[in-house]
Scaffold this active site. Structure first.
Site, short mmCIF file in Angstrom:
data_model
loop_
_atom_site.label_atom_id
_atom_site.label_comp_id
_atom_site.label_asym_id
_atom_site.label_seq_id
_atom_site.Cartn_x
_atom_site.Cartn_y
_atom_site.Cartn_z
N VAL A 156 -0.54 -3.98 -18.67
CA VAL A 156 -0.84 -5.02 -16.94
C VAL A 156 0.06 -6.21 -16.32
CG1 VAL A 156 -2.43 -6.14 -16.01
CG2 VAL A 156 -2.96 -4.75 -18.07
N ARG B 129 -9.03 1.14 3.53
CA ARG B 129 -10.08 2.14 3.89
C ARG B 129 -9.42 3.63 4.49
NH1 ARG B 129 -13.98 0.06 6.77
NH2 ARG B 129 -14.52 2.15 8.43
N HIS C 14 11.03 6.26 -6.60
CA HIS C 14 11.54 6.44 -5.22
C HIS C 14 13.14 5.69 -4.90
CE1 HIS C 14 9.71 3.76 -3.59
NE2 HIS C 14 10.14 3.41 -2.57
N HIS D 162 20.09 8.30 -0.35
CA HIS D 162 19.66 6.84 -1.27
C HIS D 162 18.68 7.83 -1.76
CE1 HIS D 162 16.18 6.09 1.57
NE2 HIS D 162 15.58 6.22 0.08
#
Length: 524
Positions: A63, A273, A152, A178
């Site tokens: 965590v 949302r 990434h 990159h």
């Protein structure tokens, strides 16, 4: 693992499998969660997907406390990757380096951003899995998405996107990106730390999939599906981390929120949302499945792209930021061969060659600026002293003078035309001021848009309605609002000077005025 904004606080163990984050299960079924103080390293547990384990084994989750998302829970493979020197390097790479020198609170790093993208990627894939079980998203898919989000940005160089421009100018033939470097660094990381994917329920094909999620292969001329990691029936998974089709992805959601937090530039869209109202549908004229959104979220999406525009305008392409980037570029171009990094083959690599060896490249981070300052001044190499003087000027806030700027009415590229016209004028000068001016002036072309060049970004997004949730359609701009912008891109040309001589800069200003008048541009 501790950090200023993001630190590991608790290790979580599950008897049989998985940890719950915000009342959401990581895998199938409800599992009991217990705390543990044992750290997760590279172990030989047989972990499948994002949580299932062999009988008798335990799965450890960790965590993290994040300043943007709150509590983040990540699975064992992600933790094993995090606890490596190659990933910890991201702590030493500022997310927005030159902006940090303008906005003092923007001190966050690519480390916490990468954890945030892994978290959001996992949230997104779990939401789709929960709402549409017919998509057959399995544990391996979910874990691969999280790992791709985590990794990434592994290949980024120092000073944010400065490094890409440095490589472009120093080694244009290399065509360095990159994303490709992130794929190479991930491979290097797994090998150097003996992280075996099979211990986590993955195989080599899953590694191919992870790499494709970081940088999707180009479409082929024959129209065949270009990806090898997953079939076309799971094409929507390629839109979660990096969505090259319409630029709505979790990478942008995290850095919009995280950068705005540090920069003090408020964002007003709700990614929650968008996540809640996302749905995978077949789109007319496309064999691939795409992530679509409820029609009522169209204003939210437009607001997201407007936030992108404002972040670029106020921070990423702030006029002081681009001047600092240019000064750093000038400094490091002068010492390319003076700073070296040793690779795993025993060779020493210069700055522009360091990307050719991942072991050497993993040692390159923002502290290269301090390495430059520590170089011994050498009379045989005046470039070192010149570079150190440029860095000193940045620290003293003696930045390159900004001469003027202009904004054309259209987005046509007049950068080369302005440079050529000014060069011709200055070359015809009669004294040393003109020659100095010719060597000193720089013109930047800065593009600000909503993420789809000159077009409204909603033109590339598909929607569904409450009454027809399985039918994808597009929304016309006129149906959204009569007050949308008429243009979605603007271009600025900014002239700066490397010279601090006011007489030289007066000559540059006169030449820039003449070039603008010749091309029908108004100086701002």
């Amino acid at each position: 693992m501790a950090g200023d904004e993001l630190s590991s606080s608790t290790a979580v163990t599950s008897n049989g499998t998985v940890a719950a984050n915000s009342n959401r299960v990581w895998a199938n079924g409800n599992r009991a969660v217990a705390t543990s103080n044992r750290a997760v390293a590279n172990s030989n547990r047989a972990v499948a997907g994002s949580g299932t384990v062999a009988a008798g084994d335990k799965t450890l989750f960790k965590v993290f406390n994040d300043s943007v998302h709150g509590t983040i829970t990540l699975p064992p493979l992600c933790v094993a990757i995090i606890d490596t020197p190659q990933f910890q390097r991201l702590r030493c790479l500022k997310q927005t380096y030159s902006s940090y020198l303008v906005f003092p609170a923007a001190s966050h790093n690519r480390f916490e951003h990468s954890l945030g993208v892994a978290y959001l990627g996992g949230e997104m894939v779990d939401k789709l899995r929960e709402q549409q079980p017919e998509l057959r998203i399995d544990n391996r898919d979910a874990l691969c998405v999280r790992v791709a989000g985590l990794c990434h940005d592994l290949g980024h160089g120092p000073f944010s996107h400065f490094w890409q421009e440095y490589m472009k100018q120093k080694r244009p033939e290399r065509k360095w990106k990159h994303e490709k470097a992130s794929q190479e660094m991930l491979q290097h990381l797994l090998k150097e730390n003996d992280i075996r994917l099979e211990n986590y329920g993955l195989d080599e094909n899953d590694l191919v999939f992870i790499n494709e999620l970081i940088k999707r292969p180009l479409e082929t001329n024959d129209g065949l599906w270009p990806c090898k990691g997953r079939g076309q029936e799971k094409s929507f998974l390629y839109e979660i981390i990096s969505n090259e089709r319409n630029n709505v992805d979790v990478d942008k959601w995290d850095y919009f929120l995280r950068d705005s937090h540090g920069l003090g530039v408020r964002v007003t869209f709700s990614y929650r949302r968008l996540m809640e109202f996302s749905r995978v549908l077949c789109v007319k004229g496309d064999k691939s499945k795409q992530i679509c959104f409820r029609d009522k979220e169209v204003e939210n999406i437009i607001e997201m792209f407007h936030n992108r525009y404002m972040l670029h305008k106020k921070a990423y392409q702030h006029r002081t930021s681009i001047i600092i980037d240019q000064m750093l570029l000038d400094a490091f171009m002068k010492v390319d061969h003076s700073i070296k990094f040793k690779g795993d083959d025993g060779e020493e690599y210069s700055l522009s060659k360091v990307v050719d060896n991942m072991s050497a490249y993993s040692k390159l981070c923002d502290d290269v600026l301090q390495q430059l300052q520590r170089l011994e001044r050498d009379t045989s190499d005046p470039g070192i002293a010149e570079a150190q003087d440029i860095v000193l000027n940045i620290q003293r806030r003696e930045l390159y003078p900004r001469i003027a700027q202009t904004r054309p009415d259209a987005s046509t590229n007049k950068e080369v035309a302005l440079k050529n016209y000014m060069t011709e004028l200055l070359a015809a000068g009669r004294d040393a001021r003109y020659r100095a001016a010719e060597d000193s002036f720089i013109i930047f072309r800065t593009k600000l848009n909503y993420g789809n060049k000159e077009q409204n970004p909603i033109r590339k997004i598909w929607f569904y309605s409450k009454t027809c949730p399985d039918v994808a359609f597009q929304i016309n701009e006129s149906d959204v609002s009569a007050m949308l912008p008429k243009r979605y891109e603007e271009v600025w040309y900014t002239c700066i000077s490397r010279s601090y001589d006011t007489d030289v800069n007066d000559v540059i200003a006169t030449a820039f005025d003449a070039a603008c008048f010749h091309h029908g541009l108004k100086k701002k």
